[in-house]
Structure formats: C-alpha cells, structure tokens
Design an enzyme around this catalytic site. Structure first.
Site, PDB file in Angstrom:
ATOM      1  CG  ASN A   8      -1.889   1.128   1.264  1.00  0.00           C
ATOM      2  OD1 ASN A   8      -1.833   2.027   0.422  1.00  0.00           O
ATOM      3  ND2 ASN A   8      -2.786   1.109   2.230  1.00  0.00           N
ATOM      4  CE  LYS A  15      -0.951   1.650   6.084  1.00  0.00           C
ATOM      5  NZ  LYS A  15      -2.351   1.565   6.536  1.00  0.00           N
ATOM      6  N   GLY A 187     -13.891   4.511  10.292  1.00  0.00           N
ATOM      7  CA  GLY A 187     -12.508   4.718  10.721  1.00  0.00           C
ATOM      8  C   GLY A 187     -12.202   6.191  10.630  1.00  0.00           C
ATOM      9  N   GLY A 189     -11.349   7.615   7.825  1.00  0.00           N
ATOM     10  CA  GLY A 189     -12.293   7.792   6.735  1.00  0.00           C
ATOM     11  C   GLY A 189     -13.498   6.928   7.048  1.00  0.00           C
ATOM     12  NE  ARG A 218     -11.206  11.861   4.053  1.00  0.00           N
ATOM     13  CZ  ARG A 218     -11.073  10.575   3.756  1.00  0.00           C
ATOM     14  NH1 ARG A 218     -11.928   9.998   2.945  1.00  0.00           N
ATOM     15  NH2 ARG A 218     -10.116   9.871   4.291  1.00  0.00           N
ATOM     16  CG  MET A 260     -14.967   8.700  17.698  1.00  0.00           C
ATOM     17  SD  MET A 260     -15.987  10.194  17.666  1.00  0.00           S
ATOM     18  CE  MET A 260     -17.233   9.751  16.477  1.00  0.00           C
ATOM     19  NE  ARG A 261      -8.295   6.498  19.795  1.00  0.00           N
ATOM     20  CZ  ARG A 261      -7.392   5.781  19.145  1.00  0.00           C
ATOM     21  NH1 ARG A 261      -7.032   4.608  19.595  1.00  0.00           N
ATOM     22  NH2 ARG A 261      -6.822   6.239  18.056  1.00  0.00           N
ATOM     23  N   GLY A 307     -11.693   1.364  12.690  1.00  0.00           N
ATOM     24  CA  GLY A 307     -11.239   1.848  14.011  1.00  0.00           C
ATOM     25  C   GLY A 307     -12.340   2.127  15.018  1.00  0.00           C
ATOM     26  CG  ASN A 311     -11.151  -0.786  18.238  1.00  0.00           C
ATOM     27  OD1 ASN A 311     -10.951  -1.951  18.533  1.00  0.00           O
ATOM     28  ND2 ASN A 311     -10.522  -0.175  17.247  1.00  0.00           N
ATOM     29  CD  GLU A 361      -9.085  -1.517   3.964  1.00  0.00           C
ATOM     30  OE1 GLU A 361      -9.331  -0.858   2.950  1.00  0.00           O
ATOM     31  OE2 GLU A 361      -8.799  -1.000   5.055  1.00  0.00           O
TER      32      GLU A 361
HETATM   33  P1  AMP Z   1      -8.947   3.317  10.851  1.00  0.00           P
HETATM   34  O1  AMP Z   1      -9.032   4.421   9.842  1.00  0.00           O
HETATM   35  O2  AMP Z   1      -9.884   2.207  10.612  1.00  0.00           O
HETATM   36  O3  AMP Z   1      -7.541   2.864  11.122  1.00  0.00           O
HETATM   37  O4  AMP Z   1      -9.450   3.971  12.208  1.00  0.00           O
HETATM   38  C1  AMP Z   1      -8.662   4.911  12.886  1.00  0.00           C
HETATM   39  C2  AMP Z   1      -9.539   5.803  13.727  1.00  0.00           C
HETATM   40  O5  AMP Z   1     -10.358   5.011  14.584  1.00  0.00           O
HETATM   41  C3  AMP Z   1      -8.752   6.713  14.652  1.00  0.00           C
HETATM   42  O6  AMP Z   1      -8.531   7.952  14.029  1.00  0.00           O
HETATM   43  C4  AMP Z   1      -9.657   6.877  15.840  1.00  0.00           C
HETATM   44  O7  AMP Z   1     -10.382   8.069  15.700  1.00  0.00           O
HETATM   45  C5  AMP Z   1     -10.633   5.740  15.754  1.00  0.00           C
HETATM   46  N1  AMP Z   1     -10.575   4.830  16.904  1.00  0.00           N
HETATM   47  C6  AMP Z   1      -9.741   3.803  17.131  1.00  0.00           C
HETATM   48  N2  AMP Z   1     -10.044   3.183  18.309  1.00  0.00           N
HETATM   49  C7  AMP Z   1     -11.100   3.858  18.832  1.00  0.00           C
HETATM   50  C8  AMP Z   1     -11.878   3.739  20.016  1.00  0.00           C
HETATM   51  N3  AMP Z   1     -11.655   2.815  20.925  1.00  0.00           N
HETATM   52  N4  AMP Z   1     -12.867   4.635  20.187  1.00  0.00           N
HETATM   53  C9  AMP Z   1     -13.130   5.604  19.266  1.00  0.00           C
HETATM   54  N5  AMP Z   1     -12.434   5.754  18.153  1.00  0.00           N
HETATM   55  C10 AMP Z   1     -11.427   4.907  17.934  1.00  0.00           C
END
Ligand code: AMP
Length: 373
Positions: A8, A15, A187, A189, A218, A260-261, A307, A311, A361
C-alpha cells in the site's frame, strides 16, 4: 507457494505485509515513512522498496504482489494483472484521485522494477462498487459534462466492505447471495454501503472519498452551494476550499480534534462542541441506514467495522439506539464484550442481525491477487 506480498504505497510511505493465504495471517509487515521528505535518508520509492525487500530477505517464495490502488474509475471492476497498459490507465485516472493514484503508481513501478519475475496485481478501492446501477451512481448534472470528465459516484473502501460482508455471512451461516446488508466502515475515513446479494447497490462516498459520513477531517455531505458561498463571501479559492473540506472539517472542524477518542472524552467532560459533533456524526449515520433500508427493500444485517466501528461499544450503541422500530437492536452485554473476532451483538431472535467484523484489507487484497494469478 501461498504467500502474497501486499503493498500500500502512499505519497511518502510504503505499508507492506506478507500474507499467508492458507492461514490467513500476516507473516511479516511494516511501514516505511517519510520517503523523500527533508532530512529523511530515503530519497524515493525505489529506495524505500529496496529497504522493504531487504527486510523481506532472499529466497522467499512469493506467489504475487498485490497493490492497493485507490481509484479504478469505470475501467476496473475486478483485480487486474498489471502490465504497462494497466499502469498507464491508473496514471490516467490520477485526474480523479490526484493525491492517491500517483502515490500508488510510485509503489507499483518500484516493486515491478525490483521484482520483475513475479505477477503484480492491482486491487482497486472502487472495484466492489462498480455493480452500482446508473440510478445510484449518476449525479443530476449536465450529462455531457459528466461524461467528458468522468463525473459520477464511484465509492471507496470497497475491499473492506466486501471482506466484512462476506465474513458476516459466514458468521451468520447464511448464503452471501441471499443477504441484504448495510456495512458501516467507521474509521478515520468512513463510508456506508448497501449490499444486496453480495453486490454493492449504493455507497456513501462519491466521485472522491469526500462525500457521505462525518469523518476525522472530512466534511462528508454538504450542500454544494457551500463551496460557492465560501468563494464569494469568505474569500477562499478553490484549493483552499478543497483543503478546508478534506483536511480541516469533520470532527476536526467541529471540535479541533480529529481522533474520535478525544472527541468522546471531551463530550463526556461536558464540551458542547464535542457533544454536537457526536450528534451530527450519529444523525448522518442514521440518515444512511434509513435510506439504504428503503433502497434494499429489507434488511438482514448491519455490520460495524474499522477503528471506531470495531472498538467503541458506546458509539455503536449510540449510532443504532432507538431503531427497534426497524428491527435493529443491540444487546448491551454482547456489544460491550471486547474481542478481535467477528461477532453478533444483537439479541437472539432480532429481525436484523447486528455484527462487529474486524476488517482486514491486506488479507482481502492477498486473496483477490491470488484469484488472478
Ligand atoms: P482506521 O481508519 O480504521 O484505522 O481507524 C482509525 C480511527 O479510529 C482513529 O482515528 C480513531 O479516531 C478511531 N478509533 C480507534 N479506536 C477507537 C476507540 N476505541 N474509540 C473511538 N475511536 C477509535
């Protein structure tokens, strides 16, 4: 020989993962960063790829290399063996994904040069959504202009939507071809896809990955007239508006935080902007669930992935709360159980199954790559 090397390539990163198809696991993997950046000792993707291959070591029996490519336009509906003509077409499609396709191409060229003896396959983020019918992918604008400039909905995250929906069918023990599903890929995105009998029939991202849900940075859906308004009244030019909507909006724009956390923690501490952001985020998700329920004419499963979706139990509950009238319910105990496995979180006997399915993926790219060679 069952190992596929998955690449990637981003504008300044590579990656990679070596995926064993028999076990479905990653044998090794990593990330090369800051390629070509000031102060970095890695000048370009060719050097980056050489570092990756050194790490991979000699004598590996690799079946093929699978390359993630973001935009396949209308040209690529399936994983495709890369030759010079395919490379040129991916290059031509850079017009539709100016940040992503050129970066993907750098990785493809470096890898093909370094590993000329094995097949290279492009797996497109858009491919799964090529099953959309014209009614779902056509924007109601001047038809001639749209044709000339390839303007239509394409959709993204296709590899993820396909992988988790197939996994969900497996977990439910039902034929994929008979299920109506809504996948929430949440996630950094984020996108939603309606899947009917294994075919993507609608999806929230559009010409680019800007449309749809509220994301980390976004905006997702806005009235296009916001763009004219910003130009005429806020004095922003087109590039500034592009940056604003892609990189400074979404959760970041609403709260100053893109993770988001952090937003959730701030909301819990009484931050009103953060609470509003969560409400907008939720409102948009439910907008799509309602729309896709109607488009599908029924619903067997809702699937959370990526993400946030994988989670965060509280946000899953918040997203689907109060939808019992649609047959969508979440069992609190099941929802709160932490696990890396695909699982059902709706109560027994619920009309609509709700699942959490970790996306993978790289494994999907490896499988699709192997299917071609
Ligand atoms: P991804 O793009 O699928 O890798 O997701 C990454 C995003 O998931 C991060 O920017 C976080 O905002 C979010 N994320 C990961 N773990 C958590 C969690 N336990 N609670 C809320 N958001 C999370």
């Amino acid at each position: 020989m069952t190992q596929v090397f998955v690449v990637n390539s981003g504008s300044s990163s590579i990656k990679y993962q070596l995926v064993d198809l028999e076990s479905g696991t990653s044998v090794m993997g990593g990330l090369i960063e800051r390629i070509g950046e000031p102060g970095s000792f890695i000048a370009d993707h060719v050097e980056g790829m050489q570092i990756v291959l050194d790490e991979l070591g000699e004598g590996r029996d690799i079946l093929a290399v699978g390359h993630r490519v973001v935009h396949g336009g209308s040209a690529f509906a399936v994983p495709t063996l890369i030759d010079d003509a395919v490379e040129a077409e991916i290059d031509r499609l850079s017009e539709l994904a100016p940040l992503h396709n050129p970066a993907n191409l750098l990785g493809i060229r470096a890898a093909r040069a370094a590993l000329p003896g094995i097949p290279h396959v492009a797996v497109f983020d858009t491919a799964f959504h090529q099953s959309l019918l014209p009614a779902a992918y056509t924007y109601a604008i001047d038809a001639e202009l749209a044709r000339t400039h390839q303007i239509r909905r394409y959709g993204f995250h296709g590899t993820s939507h396909k992988f988790v929906s197939e996994e969900a069918a497996r977990v439910l023990g039902k034929p994929y071809a008979e299920l109506k599903m809504i996948v929430l890929h949440l996630g950094n995105g984020a996108s939603v896809t309606a899947i009917d009998g294994g075919q993507s029939v609608d999806t929230s991202m559009g010409l680019t990955p800007l449309q749809g849900l509220v994301m980390g940075t976004r905006s997702g859906d806005i009235d296009p007239a916001v763009v004219f308004h910003l130009k005429r009244h806020a004095g922003l030019d087109v590039d500034e508006i592009d940056t604003l909507l892609n990189r400074k909006s979404g959760l970041l724009g609403l709260t100053g935080m893109n993770d988001m956390r952090d937003v959730q923690e701030a909301a819990q501490q009484g931050n009103a902007d953060a609470e509003l952001a969560l409400q907008v985020w939720r409102h948009r998700i439910r907008h799509y669930i309602g729309a896709y329920y109607a488009q599908l004419g029924g619903l067997d499963a809702v699937i959370f992935t990526a993400g946030i979706g994988e989670n965060n139990a509280l946000l899953r509950r918040r997203a689907l709360g109060g939808l019992a009238h649609l047959g969508i319910r979440v069992d609190d105990d099941r929802n709160e159980l932490m696990s890396r496995e695909a699982r059902v979180i709706s109560p027994d006997g619920a009309r609509v199954a709700v699942l959490v399915v970790p996306t993978n993926e790289e494994l999907e790219i490896a499988r699709q790559t192997a299917s071609v060679v």
